[in-house]
Design an enzyme around this catalytic site. Structure first.
Site, mmCIF file in Angstrom:
data_model
loop_
_atom_site.group_PDB
_atom_site.id
_atom_site.type_symbol
_atom_site.label_atom_id
_atom_site.label_comp_id
_atom_site.label_asym_id
_atom_site.label_seq_id
_atom_site.Cartn_x
_atom_site.Cartn_y
_atom_site.Cartn_z
ATOM 1 N N ARG A 232 0.839 -1.197 0.000
ATOM 2 C CA ARG A 232 0.000 0.000 0.000
ATOM 3 C C ARG A 232 0.879 1.254 0.000
ATOM 4 O O ARG A 232 2.022 1.235 0.443
ATOM 5 C CB ARG A 232 -0.890 0.014 1.241
ATOM 6 C CG ARG A 232 -1.985 -1.032 1.239
ATOM 7 C CD ARG A 232 -2.828 -0.936 2.510
ATOM 8 N NE ARG A 232 -2.002 -1.009 3.717
ATOM 9 C CZ ARG A 232 -1.643 0.038 4.436
ATOM 10 N NH1 ARG A 232 -2.025 1.261 4.095
ATOM 11 N NH2 ARG A 232 -0.900 -0.114 5.514
ATOM 12 N N LYS B 193 -8.172 -3.085 1.664
ATOM 13 C CA LYS B 193 -8.013 -2.175 2.794
ATOM 14 C C LYS B 193 -8.859 -0.916 2.626
ATOM 15 O O LYS B 193 -9.215 -0.273 3.615
ATOM 16 C CB LYS B 193 -6.538 -1.810 2.978
ATOM 17 C CG LYS B 193 -5.700 -2.971 3.523
ATOM 18 C CD LYS B 193 -6.256 -3.523 4.835
ATOM 19 C CE LYS B 193 -5.346 -4.586 5.440
ATOM 20 N NZ LYS B 193 -5.948 -5.221 6.652
ATOM 21 N N HIS C 105 -9.176 -4.910 13.546
ATOM 22 C CA HIS C 105 -8.103 -5.482 12.730
ATOM 23 C C HIS C 105 -7.512 -6.636 13.538
ATOM 24 O O HIS C 105 -6.614 -6.450 14.357
ATOM 25 C CB HIS C 105 -7.051 -4.412 12.444
ATOM 26 C CG HIS C 105 -6.043 -4.814 11.420
ATOM 27 N ND1 HIS C 105 -4.768 -4.331 11.394
ATOM 28 C CD2 HIS C 105 -6.129 -5.668 10.358
ATOM 29 C CE1 HIS C 105 -4.107 -4.852 10.373
ATOM 30 N NE2 HIS C 105 -4.912 -5.672 9.731
ATOM 31 N N SER D 6 2.568 -7.029 12.799
ATOM 32 C CA SER D 6 3.412 -7.994 12.086
ATOM 33 C C SER D 6 4.551 -8.476 12.970
ATOM 34 O O SER D 6 5.210 -7.686 13.652
ATOM 35 C CB SER D 6 3.983 -7.331 10.822
ATOM 36 O OG SER D 6 4.811 -8.219 10.121
ATOM 37 N N LYS E 296 0.341 -13.444 15.340
ATOM 38 C CA LYS E 296 -1.130 -13.446 15.247
ATOM 39 C C LYS E 296 -1.650 -14.600 14.392
ATOM 40 O O LYS E 296 -2.549 -15.334 14.799
ATOM 41 C CB LYS E 296 -1.596 -12.106 14.681
ATOM 42 C CG LYS E 296 -3.095 -11.989 14.473
ATOM 43 C CD LYS E 296 -3.498 -10.558 14.173
ATOM 44 C CE LYS E 296 -2.889 -10.074 12.883
ATOM 45 N NZ LYS E 296 -3.849 -9.902 11.790
ATOM 46 N N THR E 297 -1.072 -14.759 13.200
ATOM 47 C CA THR E 297 -1.536 -15.816 12.298
ATOM 48 C C THR E 297 -1.241 -17.195 12.875
ATOM 49 O O THR E 297 -2.095 -18.095 12.880
ATOM 50 C CB THR E 297 -0.874 -15.674 10.918
ATOM 51 O OG1 THR E 297 -1.210 -14.393 10.378
ATOM 52 C CG2 THR E 297 -1.345 -16.757 9.976
ATOM 53 N N ASP F 34 -8.228 -11.492 9.579
ATOM 54 C CA ASP F 34 -7.758 -10.103 9.480
ATOM 55 C C ASP F 34 -8.755 -9.030 9.895
ATOM 56 O O ASP F 34 -8.374 -8.071 10.540
ATOM 57 C CB ASP F 34 -7.310 -9.835 8.031
ATOM 58 C CG ASP F 34 -6.387 -8.638 7.913
ATOM 59 O OD1 ASP F 34 -5.512 -8.479 8.765
ATOM 60 O OD2 ASP F 34 -6.544 -7.867 6.958
ATOM 61 N N ARG G 242 2.748 -12.331 -1.183
ATOM 62 C CA ARG G 242 1.488 -12.714 -0.542
ATOM 63 C C ARG G 242 0.719 -13.722 -1.383
ATOM 64 O O ARG G 242 0.983 -13.902 -2.568
ATOM 65 C CB ARG G 242 0.601 -11.481 -0.299
ATOM 66 C CG ARG G 242 1.120 -10.578 0.814
ATOM 67 C CD ARG G 242 0.189 -9.422 1.058
ATOM 68 N NE ARG G 242 0.638 -8.604 2.168
ATOM 69 C CZ ARG G 242 0.242 -8.777 3.439
ATOM 70 N NH1 ARG G 242 -0.617 -9.742 3.741
ATOM 71 N NH2 ARG G 242 0.700 -8.002 4.390
#
Length: 533
Positions: A61, A202, A222, A240, A244-245, A259, A324
């Protein structure tokens, strides 16, 4: 090329008053979109059947080129500044007309989709793409209406994404040729000059972050979320590198989403219909669910092949470290469908504290939860980003500052109200360092972190002894199943406890310094969660 398209009497471009001499492809299935992408040389098939595509100049982004139209609806509601940059309404209208001229002689890919698994809070989308693989991305990432739903589908928000269209900064009001502009009154997003597909995802998240809390008192978040066999819902916040994942992916629990979610009076729901996961250094051993999801219908972005093969080289960083994959959530075997669950019983704030100060698990009261929610703390260490040679403090409001149109205290206040009303437990989990700071101490063992989260989820920390942290004030359990007791108190793991005290004081000051920009809008209840010294 033969195509099967949904039969409709509706002109999918009539709402734009746009006629094109190109071909309009409406609601194509994934296989047809892959065929078009290959024929148009937009990408390649990998050995697993996934489509490999490049995003071009922009591999992420561009937050400084994202704008919100300033008008009566937004002028007193949006948190204006470096994150939410105002854009003139007349300039938006003029830019839209220029984009329509650009689209007139191009093949277009149109898609109806929606965001929000809860029908009461759903946002119906009409998406206009000039790239076939972008339309496939939207099919994967947003929720997919059934054929029956498509028969009477009426959209209430539009995305127009044309990577080949560039603005003229001198006349169009943008800083650069690339842009992403949200118009909340006209319910439209314009994206141009960038091929990074995540701008669409986003952009809608930012829209929901405005509409749901501001108009419906639904907390947008989020975060990732899962649910156990006993219908106990858990939420995981984290920037990041905090895990979390990894920590939300539990074979014994169903994935709600990875997410973006909303919290209503009856429970939580996923905003999305897919996953957009980082794949740098991906292996089957580390992330088997993601590995197996990269198959026909999935997309891999900015990756490269291994020599003389069509196997993806996930270690290759020649384009970007931000490689990704995008795939439908039902590519994950234990995904919940529909992705709606009950009120969360436990919420986890994940931080990778490189200073070795934060306990591996702490319980937060309402004030502390709101304060740490606004703070959104972690620390980056050497090697995670270019130029970082020592631990670097990172704060991101509500664990997603880049996507918050409203002031962070509005989200935090709503968070605190829901936490208190539903008696939800909030835990701060340090997946970072213990026994000293980065370079001296050691990284918290993943097995210990999993054991602590499991104990919290199973209620095994409800009746153990707690002690208050002398500086941060939160409650630290003194025992936890399958975790050595000495690990739970970070001060005791340091060779010199005075060094720990000094480091804790420095970190507490960093929290207070960061929070100064929020103090004018924070309630006394929120400020009470501040570190003590």
């Amino acid at each position: 090329m033969q195509e099967q398209v949904l039969e409709t009497q509706i002109d999918p471009l009539s709402f734009l008053d746009l006629k094109t001499s190109g071909k309009v492809h409406y609601n194509l299935p994934p296989a047809a979109l892959v065929e078009h992408a290959l024929a148009r040389k937009e990408g390649f098939l990998t050995s697993t059947g996934a489509l490999m595509a490049d995003t071009g100049k922009f591999t992420g982004r561009s937050p400084k080129d994202r704008y919100i139209v300033l008008d009566e609806k937004t002028k007193d509601a949006v948190w204006w500044g470096d994150i939410n940059i105002p854009f003139d309404s007349d300039k938006f209208d003029a830019l839209l007309e220029k984009m329509k001229v650009f689209l007139q002689d191009r093949d277009l890919f149109i898609r109806d989709a929606y965001a929000g698994a809860d029908p009461n809070h759903r946002l119906n989308l009409k998406i206009v793409n000039t790239w076939a693989w972008h339309n496939l991305f939207c099919n994967n990432m947003f929720l997919r209406p059934s054929n029956q739903e498509l028969e009477n589908f009426e959209h209430d928000f539009t995305i127009i994404c044309a990577p080949g269209f560039e603005a003229n900064p001198e006349t169009d009001g943008t800083k650069n040729p690339n842009f992403a502009i949200l118009n909340l009154s006209k319910r439209m997003i314009l994206i141009g000059g960038t091929g990074y597909a995540g701008e669409m995802k986003k952009g809608i998240f930012s829209v929901l972050n405005f509409l749901l809390p501001h108009e419906k008192q639904v907390l947008s978040m989020h975060c990732s979320a899962n649910v156990g066999k006993d219908q106990d819902t858990a939420i995981f916040f984290g920037l990041s590198g905090t895990g979390k994942t990894t920590l939300s992916a539990d074979p014994n629990r169903s994935l709600i989403g990875d997410d973006e979610h909303g919290w209503t009076e009856s429970g939580i729901f996923n905003f999305e219909g897919g996953c957009y996961a980082k794949v740098i250094d991906l292996t089957r051993e580390k992330e088997p669910e993601i590995w197996d999801a990269i198959r026909f219908g999935a997309i891999v972005e900015n990756t490269r092949f291994k020599p003389d093969s069509r196997d993806v080289d996930f270690e290759n960083k020649s384009v970007t470290e931000n490689t990704r994959t995008a795939y439908p959530i039902d590519f994950i075997p234990n995904a919940l469908n529909p992705s709606i669950s009950g009120i969360p019983q436990n919420i986890f704030f994940l931080t990778a504290d490189a200073f070795g100060v934060i306990p591996p698990i702490s319980k937060l009261n309402k004030s502390q939860a709101m304060y740490h929610f606004i703070s959104g703390y972690t620390a980056k260490v050497a090697g995670t980003e270019m130029g970082i040679t020592e631990p670097k403090l990172t704060f991101s409001a509500c664990f997603g500052a880049a996507f918050l149109p409203l002031h962070p205290t509005e989200y935090a206040t709503l968070f605190g109200e829901k936490m208190e009303k539903h008696e939800t437990n909030v835990w701060l989990i340090n997946t970072g360092w213990t026994g000293g700071a980065y370079g001296t101490g050691s990284r918290m063992k993943l097995s210990y972190t999993r054991a602590m989260i499991t104990a919290a989820l199973e209620g095994k920390l409800d009746k153990v002894e707690y002690k208050s942290h002398p500086i941060f004030g939160f409650q630290v359990p003194q025992t936890c199943p399958n975790v050595p007791s000495e690990v739970l108190n970070p001060r005791n793991t340091w060779a010199n406890t005075e060094d720990y005290d000094r480091q804790a004081t420095v970190l507490a000051k960093a929290f207070r310094d960061n929070f100064k920009r929020f103090e004018d809008f924070a309630t006394a209840d929120i400020l009470e969660g501040s570190p003590l010294g």
